[in-house]
Design an enzyme around this catalytic site. Structure first.
Site, PDB file in Angstrom:
ATOM      1  N   LYS A  80     -21.826  17.445   7.509  1.00  0.00           N
ATOM      2  CA  LYS A  80     -20.702  17.517   8.558  1.00  0.00           C
ATOM      3  C   LYS A  80     -20.623  16.400   9.371  1.00  0.00           C
ATOM      4  CE  LYS A  80     -17.309  20.167  10.090  1.00  0.00           C
ATOM      5  NZ  LYS A  80     -16.358  20.471   9.168  1.00  0.00           N
ATOM      6  N   SER A  90       0.884  -1.259  -0.072  1.00  0.00           N
ATOM      7  CA  SER A  90      -0.167  -0.084   0.059  1.00  0.00           C
ATOM      8  C   SER A  90       0.892   1.120   0.186  1.00  0.00           C
ATOM      9  CB  SER A  90      -0.854  -0.002   1.220  1.00  0.00           C
ATOM     10  OG  SER A  90      -1.966   1.135   1.158  1.00  0.00           O
TER      11      SER A  90
END
Length: 285
Positions: free
Chosen positions: A154, A102
């Site tokens: 949010k 990764s």
């Protein structure tokens, strides 16, 4: 300057010893970290990288042992290495230890050549986000979650609320963009070395023996043997390490950390340590 002076000497007087600076990048990749829980980030590695490229040497060797982490910090470290390699006109030789997966592999492709042990783990070219969900637990223990926001998005993916389909779709779209950036970077650096394999960019990982066939690494070998073969039997390896000041090493009165420092670090680091352990565990380490 040293190399120039060496060329001006009579051939019989010239030094045949080549010193190669070595940077060791080990750990998960994330912003932050500290003395109790070190991690790889541009902030923690920039000084070492700058110092290594300041050496009067034909190449810089980088040892990598990382299961990945932050894609942003991975790319920032990658870019700093490549920028200095171009600026100083030096080759970069990367050596994989247990794993370069990764984000760890993203840093590895900064190398002009990548070497690894046959049993090293490489690849995992993908993007992952992981968290926990606790809505049912909240009901059982009788706790009410109260969140007040300005902006309807949010509090997306709040672990204490049921998962919403539109939030997951938004996250997946973001992951695809990051994944594309990763793929483009690997293709740019590895080019025609990469084999046309449908699994290459799916997030799968392999031993370096298979990675060699796929074009993810250039050769199998260890740092010492490769460098001595490349630059001569007298080649010396110089490990670049972070400087330690007098008080940073021993503390003002012989102890580096106070009891409160240790307690706070332990309390804050439990979940981070669990996440870090999970990253390594994915590769059987």
């Amino acid at each position: 300057m040293k190399r120039l002076f060496n060329r001006l000497l009579p051939k019989s007087w010239r030094s045949t010893v080549v010193t190669i600076p070595v940077i060791r990048l080990q750990g998960t990749i994330m912003a932050g970290g500290g003395q109790f829980r070190p991690s790889l980030s541009l902030a923690s590695t920039a000084g070492l990288i700058e110092k290594a490229f300041g050496f009067d040497a034909p190449a810089v060797a980088i040892s990598i042992n990382s299961p990945g982490g932050s894609p942003v910090q991975s790319r920032l470290i990658f870019k700093r290495i490549r920028d200095l390699a171009a600026e100083k006109n030096k080759k970069v030789l990367v050596f994989v230890e247990d794993v370069a997966a990764s984000g760890g592999y993203m840093i590895a492709v900064a190398g002009d050549e990548i070497f690894a042990d046959p049993s090293s783990i490489v690849g995992s070219i993908g993007v992952v986000s992981a968290s926990f969900g606790f809505p049912e637990l909240m009901k059982k223990i009788g706790v009410e979650r109260r969140v007040h926001t300005a902006g309807q998005n949010k509090a997306v993916l709040d672990p204490f609320k049921p998962e919403k389909k539109e939030d997951v779709e938004r996250l997946k779209a973001l992951q695809l963009e990051v994944h594309e950036t990763f793929i483009d970077l690997v293709k740019e650096r590895r080019g025609s070395k990469l084999k046309d394999d449908p699994d290459l960019f799916t997030g799968l990982f392999w031993t370096a023996k298979r990675g060699l066939e796929l074009g993810l690494v250039d050769a199998l070998g260890d740092m010492r043997s490769v460098l001595k073969t490349r630059f001569g039997d007298k080649t010396q390896l110089k490990l670049i390490s972070a400087p330690r000041g007098l008080f940073g090493r021993f503390g003002l009165f012989g102890s580096r950390f106070s009891a409160s420092d240790i307690a706070v670090a332990a309390a804050n680091g439990v979940l981070d340590a669990a996440e870090e352990r999970a990253l390594w565990a994915r590769f059987g380490l």
